[in-house]
Every structure is written in C-alpha cells, then in structure tokens.
Design an enzyme around this catalytic site. Structure first.
Site, mmCIF file in Angstrom:
data_model
loop_
_atom_site.group_PDB
_atom_site.id
_atom_site.type_symbol
_atom_site.label_atom_id
_atom_site.label_comp_id
_atom_site.label_asym_id
_atom_site.label_seq_id
_atom_site.Cartn_x
_atom_site.Cartn_y
_atom_site.Cartn_z
ATOM 1 N N LYS A 44 -9.964 10.522 9.258
ATOM 2 C CA LYS A 44 -8.942 10.110 9.355
ATOM 3 C C LYS A 44 -7.770 9.790 10.060
ATOM 4 O O LYS A 44 -7.188 9.135 10.368
ATOM 5 C CB LYS A 44 -8.805 10.478 7.387
ATOM 6 C CG LYS A 44 -9.710 9.822 6.461
ATOM 7 C CD LYS A 44 -8.917 10.563 5.304
ATOM 8 C CE LYS A 44 -10.222 9.650 4.334
ATOM 9 N NZ LYS A 44 -9.598 10.033 2.745
ATOM 10 N N ASP A 55 -6.028 4.642 0.450
ATOM 11 C CA ASP A 55 -6.175 6.105 -0.708
ATOM 12 C C ASP A 55 -4.942 6.365 -1.482
ATOM 13 O O ASP A 55 -5.073 6.294 -2.374
ATOM 14 C CB ASP A 55 -5.789 7.139 -0.074
ATOM 15 C CG ASP A 55 -7.581 7.415 0.725
ATOM 16 O OD1 ASP A 55 -8.934 6.666 0.133
ATOM 17 O OD2 ASP A 55 -7.743 8.904 1.160
#
Ligand SMILES: NC(=O)c1ccc[n+]([C@@H]2O[C@H](COP(=O)([O-])OP(=O)(O)OC[C@H]3O[C@@H](n4cnc5c(N)ncnc54)[C@H](OP(=O)(O)O)[C@@H]3O)[C@@H](O)[C@H]2O)c1
Length: 289
Positions: A75, A111
């Site tokens: 990420k 997210d």
C-alpha cells in the site's frame, strides 16, 4: 450464442495484488458485483513476490489491467510508481486502489471513506466525539485523516510510541483538532477508555488465527461506548463479543471492507455495485472457511 457472463477477448480485467493474497475477500466481492450487473469484467488475485513490485506495475500497464486493488505489503511502496495520487491519499500515505487510464496510473485510498461510510450507515455519529484509536499503521492513518474533520478529540495509542507521535503531529497540522499520542499499556488503555465515546481497533490483534485475544481488556469497556473493530476475519472478534456483552454499540470490519471495495468498483466501472449482495457473499465465504 455466447452466454452474457462468458469471458471473451473483450473482457476487461480488474485485480488485487498483495503478498500473501490467498486470504483476500476482494475477488469474491467484486466478481459477485460484476455478475449481478452483467458487466464484461473479471476480477483476479495476484500473489506478487515483494521484490517484483516494479515489474508488476509494468505488467499492469502491459496487460492493460484497468482497475487494481493493493493490499499488504504494497500500500505504501506502490506510491512511487504511480503518475498521480490525490492530496488526501498522499497525506494518508497508503494507496489501496488504482485506476489505469491507457497506462496513466492514478492512486486512491478508499479505506478511509469506506470506514466512514460504515460508521454512518450503522447510524453512529462521530461529530464532536472523543475517539480512542488503537494502532498507527495504514488503517489507523486512513481513519485518523477522515475523522480529523469531525471529532472533538483523538487519542492515538500504539505499541510503538514513535509512530503514534508522528501520526498525531501530522493530524494536528492537517486539522488543528485536539490529538494526543500514547504508548499502548494497560494503564493508558484503562484511563483513555473511561474518557472515550468511541474506541476503534486498527491493529490486527484478534484477527484469524489469533481469535481469542483482544487489544483491550474487557473490564475497561463500558456501556456508553461505540466499539469499532476494523478486523473482519473473524466477523465477530473477541473485542466485538466483549463489547456487546458490556452493552456497548458495536461495528465490525466487514462493512468497511465492502464499502472500500464498492468505492473502487464504482470508480473503475462507473456502475454502483450491490453492496448488500457483496456483503452476503463474504459472510457466506467466511462462515464456511
Ligand atoms: N475492514 C477493512 O476493510 C480493513 C482495511 C484495512 C485494514 N484492515 C485490518 O486492519 C488491521 C491493521 O491493518 P494495517 O494495514 O493498518 O496494518 P499495519 O499497517 O501493519 O499496522 C498495524 C498496526 O497494528 C499494530 N500492531 C500490530 N501487532 C500488534 C500487537 N500484537 N499488539 C499491538 N499492536 C499491534 C502496529 O503497531 P506497531 O506500529 O507497533 O507495529 C500498527 O500500529 C488488519 O487486521 C487489517 O486486516 C481492515
């Protein structure tokens, strides 16, 4: 006559990359949404050995994979290979979704908004609340930035104090809200849980296979709390079970998972997926595994 849902030479490819990847629920969620909407897409999962990340990004462009989810451990590392990253994602410092427009790669963090949507959909308001956040990793960073716009006070408690301090300083600069950073200990958890309205676990403590542990002792929980655990496997963690027994309002990580996926899906395909169906499929799958 070819079935509408058949994979052909026109089928567009979406995928997730990570290492390991076998645990991912994303192919189940996304292929469920694709089938229900009868779209000519397929979603695959690729296990990418960490030293091959740069090659994988080349592969994304070469094979014209048009939408990519990114999970542990890429990420952060993938950010340097992207052409554009939106400002809030840059601050969060973690990309979990990429759109490929003819070789031009744009990165996003879904997210953060996924977590916020999950809270709002559950009917929990964060505006003016005092939040105790456990963790200072990727999920905690996404939650901190999105919450910093609304909460009264944020206390970040982390096993490694330095990381909590770094995040709290960044949040202070970003929003000017009241933020504190503390090293995780039983005394800190005891004191801070008394003052909190919302406790959020953004650590993997309690995640499969270590399902019998919780990041916070049960006796520190009280019935006025909202307890939010971003861990989704198991669907009901020990923390969520303890909190429900204490009379707290609770929320598990499944809705964040579904919402972050739905946001990426809509970004890639311009179609709204059926989040109830995606959720149902993950429950069926996790219930069986
Ligand atoms: N529901 C969803 O959609 C969703 C989305 C993203 C992540 N998640 C879940 O959120 C969790 C965290 O993911 P992440 O990406 O933020 O991971 P990460 O970047 O690796 O961060 C992990 C955090 O947890 C802390 N931690 C790890 N092990 C610990 C332990 N034994 N005791 C106390 N603290 C511990 C770390 O502390 P140190 O700084 O001391 O290492 C760090 O703050 C995972 O379970 C992941 O599956 C869920």
């Amino acid at each position: 006559m070819i079935d509408k849902d058949f994979v052909t030479a026109h089928t567009k490819v979406l995928c997730i990359i990570g290492y390991p990847i076998e645990h991912s629920m994303s192919p189940i969620m996304h292929n469920t949404a694709i089938r229900e909407l009868h779209l000519d897409y397929i979603y695959l999962a690729f296990n990418i050995f960490p030293s091959n990340l740069k090659l994988a990004v080349k592969g994304i462009k070469t094979f014209n994979i048009i939408g990519i989810n990114v999970t542990i451990p890429f990420k952060q590392k993938i950010m340097k290979y992207l052409d554009e990253i939106d400002p809030i994602t840059k601050k969060i410092g973690a990309v979990n979704a990429i759109k490929n427009d003819k070789g031009y790669l744009t990165g996003k963090n879904t997210d953060a908004e996924g977590a916020m949507r999950a809270l709002l959909n559950a009917g929990y308001k964060i505006s003016g609340k005092n939040v105790l956040l456990l963790g200072a990793g990727g999920a905690a960073r996404a939650l901190s930035y999105i919450m910093a716009e609304q909460v009264n006070k944020l206390v970040i408690v982390n096993r490694t104090e330095k990381r909590a301090l770094k995040l709290s300083n960044q949040i202070k600069k970003y929003s000017g809200i009241n933020v504190e950073a503390k090293q995780m200990s039983n005394n800190v958890l005891k004191d801070e849980s008394k003052k909190a309205d919302i406790i959020i676990n953004a650590t993997p403590v309690g995640m499969y296979p270590n399902v019998n542990i919780s990041p916070i002792p049960e006796e520190f929980l009280h019935e006025d709390l909202i307890v939010y655990d971003v861990v989704y496997n198991p669907l009901k963690t020990k923390l969520i079970t303890d909190a429900a027994q204490k009379g707290c309002k609770t929320l598990g990580g499944l809705d964040m998972l579904v919402n972050q996926g739905a946001l990426a899906f809509e970004w890639w395909t311009n179609k709204k997926p059926n989040t109830s169906l995606m959720r149902k499929k993950v429950i069926e799958f996790l219930g069986e595994s």
